[in-house]
Design an enzyme around this catalytic site. Sequence first.
Site, mmCIF file in Angstrom:
data_model
loop_
_atom_site.group_PDB
_atom_site.id
_atom_site.type_symbol
_atom_site.label_atom_id
_atom_site.label_comp_id
_atom_site.label_asym_id
_atom_site.label_seq_id
_atom_site.Cartn_x
_atom_site.Cartn_y
_atom_site.Cartn_z
ATOM 1 N N LYS A 1 2.889 -15.285 2.600
ATOM 2 C CA LYS A 1 3.098 -16.005 1.338
ATOM 3 C C LYS A 1 4.605 -16.258 1.251
ATOM 4 O O LYS A 1 5.281 -15.867 0.299
ATOM 5 C CB LYS A 1 2.561 -15.159 0.165
ATOM 6 C CG LYS A 1 2.526 -15.876 -1.181
ATOM 7 C CD LYS A 1 1.465 -16.957 -1.298
ATOM 8 C CE LYS A 1 1.612 -17.688 -2.619
ATOM 9 N NZ LYS A 1 0.718 -18.858 -2.730
ATOM 10 N N ASP B 1 -6.559 -6.799 4.105
ATOM 11 C CA ASP B 1 -7.670 -6.133 3.412
ATOM 12 C C ASP B 1 -8.590 -7.178 2.798
ATOM 13 O O ASP B 1 -9.810 -7.140 2.972
ATOM 14 C CB ASP B 1 -7.092 -5.213 2.318
ATOM 15 C CG ASP B 1 -8.177 -4.526 1.515
ATOM 16 O OD1 ASP B 1 -9.136 -4.020 2.132
ATOM 17 O OD2 ASP B 1 -8.078 -4.509 0.270
ATOM 18 N N ASP C 1 -3.266 -18.043 0.444
ATOM 19 C CA ASP C 1 -4.256 -18.725 -0.398
ATOM 20 C C ASP C 1 -4.978 -19.810 0.398
ATOM 21 O O ASP C 1 -6.199 -19.947 0.340
ATOM 22 C CB ASP C 1 -3.611 -19.281 -1.688
ATOM 23 C CG ASP C 1 -2.324 -20.058 -1.439
ATOM 24 O OD1 ASP C 1 -1.793 -20.020 -0.298
ATOM 25 O OD2 ASP C 1 -1.834 -20.699 -2.385
ATOM 26 N N TYR D 1 0.824 -1.214 0.000
ATOM 27 C CA TYR D 1 0.000 0.000 0.000
ATOM 28 C C TYR D 1 0.857 1.263 0.000
ATOM 29 O O TYR D 1 0.430 2.309 -0.476
ATOM 30 C CB TYR D 1 -0.893 0.032 1.251
ATOM 31 C CG TYR D 1 -2.248 -0.598 1.076
ATOM 32 C CD1 TYR D 1 -2.375 -1.912 0.647
ATOM 33 C CD2 TYR D 1 -3.406 0.111 1.365
ATOM 34 C CE1 TYR D 1 -3.620 -2.498 0.524
ATOM 35 C CE2 TYR D 1 -4.659 -0.467 1.233
ATOM 36 C CZ TYR D 1 -4.752 -1.769 0.819
ATOM 37 O OH TYR D 1 -5.992 -2.335 0.696
ATOM 38 N N ASP E 1 -12.512 -8.742 4.334
ATOM 39 C CA ASP E 1 -13.770 -8.726 3.569
ATOM 40 C C ASP E 1 -14.347 -10.132 3.507
ATOM 41 O O ASP E 1 -15.554 -10.334 3.660
ATOM 42 C CB ASP E 1 -13.550 -8.231 2.127
ATOM 43 C CG ASP E 1 -13.864 -6.746 1.953
ATOM 44 O OD1 ASP E 1 -13.585 -5.973 2.893
ATOM 45 O OD2 ASP E 1 -14.373 -6.365 0.887
HETATM 46 C C1 IPM Z 1 -10.527 -0.985 3.820
HETATM 47 C C2 IPM Z 1 -10.740 -0.388 2.452
HETATM 48 C C3 IPM Z 1 -9.585 0.539 2.131
HETATM 49 C C4 IPM Z 1 -8.316 -0.289 2.126
HETATM 50 C C5 IPM Z 1 -9.740 1.328 0.817
HETATM 51 C C6 IPM Z 1 -11.023 2.109 0.773
HETATM 52 C C7 IPM Z 1 -8.565 2.219 0.561
HETATM 53 O O1 IPM Z 1 -10.899 -1.392 1.509
HETATM 54 O O2 IPM Z 1 -10.452 -0.211 4.796
HETATM 55 O O3 IPM Z 1 -10.447 -2.205 3.921
HETATM 56 O O4 IPM Z 1 -7.969 -0.896 1.108
HETATM 57 O O5 IPM Z 1 -7.659 -0.341 3.156
HETATM 58 MG MG MG Z 2 -11.004 -3.335 2.315
#
Ligand code: IPM
Ligand code: MG
Length: 351
Positions: free
Chosen positions: A186, A242, A218, A135, A246
């Site tokens: 990884k 990240d 993975d 990042y 999710d």
């Molecule tokens: C998160 C989001 C952010 C990230 C984006 C919006 C930059 O996906 O907080 O997980 O990638 O960190």
């Molecule tokens: Mg995110």
Amino acid sequence: MKIAVLPGDGIGPEIVAQAVKVLQALDIGLEMEHAPIGGAGYEAAGDPLPDSTLALAKASDAVLLGAVGDWKYDKLERHLRPERGLLRIRKELNLFANLRPALLYPELASASTLKPEVVSGLDIMIVRELTGDIYFGQPRGISTLENGEREGVNTMRYSESEIRRIGLVAFDIAMKRNKKVCSVDKANVLEATELWRQVMIELSKDYPEVELSHMYVDNAAMQLIRAPKQFDVMVTGNIFGDILSDEASMLTGSIGMLPSASLDANNKGMYEPSHGSAPDIAGKDVANPLATILSAAMMLRYTFNDEANAVRIEEAVKKALAQGYRTADIWTEGTNKVGCAAMGDAVVAAL
Ligand code: IPM
Ligand code: MG
């Protein structure tokens, strides 16, 4: 106790309004001041992180953030895009430790796309490193090669000290939970994460009670779906965290349920839902405010050391769910579908 409130874009303002309502209902003398960030910052000051917003965040004890981003800003130069405001505030405030708890409320077992028996009882803490990795690594950019074709470059890097400080956070949290840390890397391909694994192993010597395991990312992605209850604390780098957070959110029924805390070395923190700004449903009063409300609970716990009121909020959320209130994302047959504001009201009433 001063909170900088940064609603941001899309559904940000409506979900943050619910969390503010809940915090006010506690009546514990919190001072709150609003400021724009993301696309809203760009509109207000031509900058996704206006100087005045950053100054307010620095002067506050904690930050409550909604979400940033909207397709309409996708054509802006990269440094003006909403996401850059978010990444910059994380970096400026040195919020290297991102805690994303994936907890299944029993009432929502049937809202998950996974079988109830796979997810019921789920309680994972994802510890994501937030200010390093690909990042932020240099060099980065898009340039044109000698042969005229374009090339995009990003760089995954982690220094030993960056790995150590996030590892310590994970081990400390594990000590207060089931004493299991799974470090995700990884290391079979990427040297940056080979070092990650070495440092985690070194750290584990100071935590003899904690069981440390390692998993390639993975496989971790697969195991989260196959048998998620094997995990207690997962610690990983910025980009893997990240993605995995999710994924983990869907185990809990909806990404609308996943709060987060981003902490610096002194537990100053920024609190935001793990989900995005969802511009497609913005302003329609259908978004789920619970991730933001639960983030406010994390704020009380981690920054203000107020466990009692953190638990009060969490219990109120449970009660609202037990009473059958559901936003569209977690609605199932036989429950009471409500909008964003009504869900906020239900939590306040339950308080
Ligand atoms: C998160 C989001 C952010 C990230 C984006 C919006 C930059 O996906 O907080 O997980 O990638 O960190
Ligand atoms: Mg995110």
